[in-house]
Design a protein around this motif. Structure first.
Motif, short mmCIF file in Angstrom:
data_model
loop_
_atom_site.label_atom_id
_atom_site.label_comp_id
_atom_site.label_asym_id
_atom_site.label_seq_id
_atom_site.Cartn_x
_atom_site.Cartn_y
_atom_site.Cartn_z
N VAL A 124 13.56 5.93 -18.67
CA VAL A 124 12.73 7.14 -18.61
C VAL A 124 11.76 7.07 -17.44
O VAL A 124 11.52 8.06 -16.74
N MET A 125 11.20 5.88 -17.19
CA MET A 125 10.25 5.74 -16.10
C MET A 125 10.91 5.85 -14.73
O MET A 125 10.36 6.47 -13.82
N PHE A 126 12.08 5.26 -14.60
CA PHE A 126 12.79 5.25 -13.31
C PHE A 126 14.21 5.79 -13.51
O PHE A 126 15.18 5.02 -13.54
N PRO A 127 14.36 7.09 -13.68
CA PRO A 127 15.70 7.65 -13.90
C PRO A 127 16.64 7.46 -12.72
O PRO A 127 17.85 7.42 -12.89
N ASN A 128 16.08 7.31 -11.51
CA ASN A 128 16.90 7.10 -10.30
C ASN A 128 16.84 5.66 -9.82
O ASN A 128 17.25 5.37 -8.69
N GLY A 129 16.34 4.76 -10.66
CA GLY A 129 16.20 3.37 -10.24
C GLY A 129 14.83 3.13 -9.63
O GLY A 129 14.09 4.06 -9.30
N LEU A 130 14.48 1.86 -9.48
CA LEU A 130 13.19 1.48 -8.91
C LEU A 130 13.30 1.44 -7.41
O LEU A 130 14.05 0.63 -6.84
N ILE A 131 12.58 2.33 -6.73
CA ILE A 131 12.61 2.42 -5.28
C ILE A 131 11.28 1.89 -4.75
O ILE A 131 10.23 2.47 -5.01
N LEU A 132 11.34 0.81 -4.01
CA LEU A 132 10.14 0.23 -3.43
C LEU A 132 9.83 0.89 -2.10
O LEU A 132 10.70 1.49 -1.46
N GLY A 133 8.57 0.70 -1.65
CA GLY A 133 8.16 1.24 -0.37
C GLY A 133 8.62 0.35 0.76
O GLY A 133 9.64 -0.34 0.69
N ARG A 134 7.88 0.31 1.83
CA ARG A 134 8.25 -0.51 2.97
C ARG A 134 8.15 -1.98 2.61
O ARG A 134 7.41 -2.39 1.73
N SER A 135 8.88 -2.80 3.34
CA SER A 135 8.85 -4.24 3.07
C SER A 135 7.60 -4.90 3.59
O SER A 135 7.36 -6.07 3.34
N GLY A 136 6.78 -4.17 4.34
CA GLY A 136 5.54 -4.74 4.82
C GLY A 136 5.63 -5.29 6.23
O GLY A 136 4.64 -5.75 6.77
N THR A 137 6.81 -5.27 6.85
CA THR A 137 6.98 -5.79 8.20
C THR A 137 7.09 -4.60 9.14
O THR A 137 8.05 -3.85 9.14
N LEU A 138 6.06 -4.41 9.94
CA LEU A 138 6.03 -3.33 10.90
C LEU A 138 5.86 -3.93 12.29
O LEU A 138 5.19 -4.96 12.47
N ASP A 139 6.46 -3.32 13.30
CA ASP A 139 6.37 -3.78 14.67
C ASP A 139 5.26 -3.02 15.38
O ASP A 139 5.23 -1.79 15.36
N TYR A 140 4.39 -3.75 15.98
CA TYR A 140 3.28 -3.14 16.71
C TYR A 140 3.42 -3.47 18.20
O TYR A 140 3.86 -4.56 18.57
N GLU A 141 3.01 -2.55 19.02
CA GLU A 141 3.00 -2.80 20.45
C GLU A 141 1.71 -3.50 20.82
O GLU A 141 0.66 -3.33 20.21
#
Length: 317
Positions: A55-72
């Motif tokens: 009921v809480m996750f009818p489409n499955g658990l979708i996480l956000g970004r993995s936390g690794t972002l590339d910065y210039e």
């Protein structure tokens, strides 16, 4: 051979191909349930009943970004700060679920764990990994009900409608009909709200199912009630949590009890039967009809049709 060994192209050792780092699953998750935020451990979330997670996750658990972002390199510190705050916001998982219901489940889980492991500390029996899971973990019976109700108001008096229409001027006939439509719409809304309040106060767990057993003489349903009452419930038990879903004619209820494994001679045999529902929730649906009276000064008899869906599951914590 000496020429090949001295050649740097032939003497280089091939390196394995570089692979991107695997995203790490966070140990804590931030859930936002209808405006209320929860910080929940991953293990606690995974131990919740399957029927609740679906009921809480009818489409499955979708996480956000993995936390690794590339910065210039030429980006300024302010840009880093704004990106970090956006990254934290991306970690929030929005869930359409009753926050009070989740809090009720988590509090019961923690109390059951504390009770079980405190009792386990007083026993010196060696535990084998192949032994009965009912002896190594606390079993919890999860019973959930989804009640969708439909109101059937009494038919309006045709004489009154004709009198109201004929008394109005010819030019105002359509306006009078529109007013009647608006008033009837408001009455229907108030009628559904009043019926939901009446159903919400009916907190006994087995009353509706027992009424269906008496009407249909269903032996299987009576056996279900007897099995649950032997395993931890009592016949006069009430729902642990019960509330109306927002903007719906639906009531969701849940009851949790710790499974009994000792007591009667057939207690463990009954518990073994319920073990079949571990991570395999079973559903039962039936229609229930009843009449209620709503209204303050003017009592209105209303016929209700309720579609009740029960979900039975066993959880181990």
């Amino acid at each position: 051979m000496s020429q090949i060994a001295s050649n740097p192209v032939h003497s280089a050792v091939p390196l394995p191909p570089l692979q991107p780092p695997e995203p790490t699953f966070p140990s804590k998750l931030i859930l936002e349930l209808r405006g209320t935020r929860f910080e929940i451990d991953r293990e606690m979330l995974m131990s919740l009943p399957e029927s609740i997670l679906i009921v809480m996750f009818p489409n499955g658990l979708i996480l956000g970004r993995s936390g690794t972002l590339d910065y210039e390199e030429e980006e300024e510190q302010d840009d880093h700060a704004s990106t970090d705050s956006m990254e934290l916001e991306d970690q929030v998982i929005y869930v359409d679920f009753d926050p009070q219901c989740l809090e009720f489940i988590m509090n019961f889980y923690k109390a059951a764990q504390d009770t079980f492991y405190s009792n386990q500390g007083n026993t010196n029996f060696p535990q084998s990994p192949t032994q009965n899971p009912l002896l190594s973990k606390q079993a919890i019976i999860v019973l959930r009900e989804e009640l969708d109700y439909f109101t059937i108001p009494p038919k309006p008096n045709k004489k009154d409608n004709l009198a109201n229409t004929s008394s109005s001027p010819a030019g105002n006939t359509s306006e009078a009909l529109e007013m009647n439509d608006v008033e009837s719409a408001i009455n229907i809304y108030e009628l559904k709200t009043a019926c939901g309040t009446i159903l919400l106060d009916q907190k006994k767990i087995f009353t509706a199912l027992q009424r269906n057993v008496n009407k249909e003489n269903n032996v299987a349903e009576q056996h279900l009630i007897d099995m649950l009452c032997v395993s931890g419930f009592s016949r006069d038990d009430e729902w642990g949590y019960r509330n109306i879903e927002p903007h719906k004619t639906s009531i969701v209820s849940i009851a949790l009890v710790m499974l009994k494994t000792t007591g009667q001679s057939n207690q463990m045999a009954t518990a073994q039967k319920l073990l079949l529902f571990w991570r395999k929730p079973a559903r039962k649906c039936w229609w229930d009809g009843l009449e209620v009276s709503v209204g303050g000064d003017k009592v209105i008899p209303v016929r209700l049709w309720c579609r009740r869906t029960w979900t039975l599951e066993l959880a181990l914590v």
